[in-house]
Design a protein around this motif. Structure first.
Motif, short mmCIF file in Angstrom:
data_model
loop_
_atom_site.label_atom_id
_atom_site.label_comp_id
_atom_site.label_asym_id
_atom_site.label_seq_id
_atom_site.Cartn_x
_atom_site.Cartn_y
_atom_site.Cartn_z
N VAL A 94 0.71 13.51 -4.27
CA VAL A 94 -0.48 12.66 -4.29
C VAL A 94 -0.63 12.01 -5.67
O VAL A 94 -0.88 10.80 -5.78
CB VAL A 94 -1.75 13.45 -3.92
CG1 VAL A 94 -3.01 12.64 -4.19
CG2 VAL A 94 -1.70 13.86 -2.45
N ALA A 95 -0.44 12.78 -6.72
CA ALA A 95 -0.52 12.22 -8.08
C ALA A 95 0.51 11.13 -8.28
O ALA A 95 0.20 10.07 -8.84
CB ALA A 95 -0.35 13.33 -9.11
N ASP A 96 1.73 11.35 -7.80
CA ASP A 96 2.77 10.32 -7.91
C ASP A 96 2.39 9.07 -7.13
O ASP A 96 2.60 7.96 -7.59
CB ASP A 96 4.11 10.85 -7.39
CG ASP A 96 4.76 11.88 -8.32
OD1 ASP A 96 4.31 12.01 -9.48
OD2 ASP A 96 5.71 12.55 -7.86
N GLY A 97 1.85 9.26 -5.93
CA GLY A 97 1.46 8.13 -5.10
C GLY A 97 0.32 7.31 -5.68
O GLY A 97 0.24 6.11 -5.48
N LEU A 98 -0.56 7.98 -6.40
CA LEU A 98 -1.71 7.29 -7.01
C LEU A 98 -1.36 6.63 -8.34
O LEU A 98 -2.06 5.70 -8.76
CB LEU A 98 -2.85 8.28 -7.21
CG LEU A 98 -3.57 8.74 -5.95
CD1 LEU A 98 -4.53 9.86 -6.27
CD2 LEU A 98 -4.29 7.56 -5.29
N GLU A 99 -0.29 7.09 -8.96
CA GLU A 99 0.09 6.55 -10.27
C GLU A 99 0.39 5.05 -10.16
O GLU A 99 1.25 4.63 -9.40
CB GLU A 99 1.32 7.28 -10.81
CG GLU A 99 1.66 6.89 -12.21
CD GLU A 99 2.80 7.72 -12.77
OE1 GLU A 99 3.55 7.18 -13.58
OE2 GLU A 99 2.94 8.89 -12.37
N GLY A 100 -0.36 4.28 -10.87
CA GLY A 100 -0.17 2.83 -10.89
C GLY A 100 -0.71 2.10 -9.68
O GLY A 100 -0.64 0.88 -9.61
N THR A 143 0.84 -1.20 0.00
CA THR A 143 0.00 0.00 0.00
C THR A 143 0.87 1.25 0.00
O THR A 143 1.74 1.39 0.86
CB THR A 143 -0.91 0.03 1.24
OG1 THR A 143 -1.73 -1.13 1.24
CG2 THR A 143 -1.78 1.27 1.27
N PRO A 144 0.64 2.16 -0.95
CA PRO A 144 1.43 3.39 -0.95
C PRO A 144 1.01 4.32 0.18
O PRO A 144 -0.18 4.44 0.49
CB PRO A 144 1.13 4.01 -2.32
CG PRO A 144 -0.20 3.45 -2.71
CD PRO A 144 -0.30 2.10 -2.07
N GLY A 184 -4.98 0.19 -5.22
CA GLY A 184 -5.79 0.46 -4.04
C GLY A 184 -5.62 1.90 -3.62
O GLY A 184 -5.07 2.72 -4.37
N PRO A 185 -6.05 2.22 -2.41
CA PRO A 185 -5.98 3.61 -1.96
C PRO A 185 -4.55 4.03 -1.61
O PRO A 185 -3.72 3.22 -1.22
CB PRO A 185 -6.86 3.63 -0.71
CG PRO A 185 -6.80 2.24 -0.20
CD PRO A 185 -6.69 1.35 -1.42
N LEU A 186 -4.30 5.31 -1.73
CA LEU A 186 -3.09 5.94 -1.22
C LEU A 186 -3.41 6.40 0.19
O LEU A 186 -4.42 7.10 0.41
CB LEU A 186 -2.70 7.15 -2.08
CG LEU A 186 -1.64 8.09 -1.51
CD1 LEU A 186 -0.29 7.39 -1.39
CD2 LEU A 186 -1.54 9.35 -2.36
N VAL A 187 -2.61 6.01 1.16
CA VAL A 187 -2.79 6.44 2.54
C VAL A 187 -2.00 7.74 2.72
O VAL A 187 -0.79 7.76 2.48
CB VAL A 187 -2.33 5.37 3.54
CG1 VAL A 187 -2.42 5.89 4.97
CG2 VAL A 187 -3.13 4.10 3.37
N ILE A 188 -2.69 8.78 3.11
CA ILE A 188 -2.04 10.07 3.35
C ILE A 188 -2.00 10.29 4.86
O ILE A 188 -3.04 10.43 5.50
CB ILE A 188 -2.77 11.21 2.64
CG1 ILE A 188 -2.80 10.94 1.13
CG2 ILE A 188 -2.07 12.55 2.94
CD1 ILE A 188 -3.56 11.96 0.32
N ASP A 189 -0.79 10.28 5.41
CA ASP A 189 -0.59 10.41 6.85
C ASP A 189 -0.38 11.88 7.21
O ASP A 189 0.65 12.47 6.88
CB ASP A 189 0.61 9.58 7.27
CG ASP A 189 0.82 9.55 8.78
OD1 ASP A 189 0.25 10.40 9.49
OD2 ASP A 189 1.56 8.66 9.25
N LEU A 190 -1.37 12.45 7.87
CA LEU A 190 -1.33 13.86 8.27
C LEU A 190 -1.11 14.02 9.77
O LEU A 190 -1.36 15.08 10.32
CB LEU A 190 -2.63 14.56 7.88
CG LEU A 190 -3.02 14.54 6.40
CD1 LEU A 190 -4.38 15.22 6.21
CD2 LEU A 190 -1.96 15.22 5.55
#
Length: 106
Positions: A37-43, A16-17, A46-52
């Motif tokens: 975010v675009a780089d993380g979603l590329e390819g 998982t990214p 599943g979901p990209l987890v964004i840790d804030l």
């Protein structure tokens, strides 16, 4: 002047990214967040987890990016960001972890 923000891409052991943000997200650096975010979603399948969890400030420019990709992300946040994430409706559009007992998807 750009507000300090560090964005670190990674992957969990299951593939998982994950994108970890540290600092403040505002208009001065939101393009960096959008690109990461675009780089993380590329390819990604599943979901990209964004840790804030280490983000101290998040304005409408950053929220706009999260809302744009709500169908392909999950967010990890702290109760500090709960009011803004709830008010903008992101809590209704995607999974958000870590908001505590009063927030969604704790």
């Amino acid at each position: 002047m750009t507000t300090p923000l560090t964005l670190t891409p990674d992957r969990r052991p299951d593939g998982t990214p994950v994108l970890t943000a540290v600092g403040e997200i505002d208009m001065s650096n939101s393009a960096d967040l959008a690109a990461a975010v675009a780089d993380g979603l590329e390819g990604a399948t599943g979901p990209l987890v964004i840790d804030l969890t280490d983000v101290e400030y998040l304005d409408s420019a950053g929220l706009s990016i999260l809302l744009t990709h709500a169908d392909r992300i999950e967010v990890v946040a702290t109760p500090l960001l709960a009011p803004v994430l709830t008010f903008c409706g992101l809590t209704d559009l995607t999974t958000i972890h870590g908001l505590g007992p009063a927030g969604p998807a704790s």
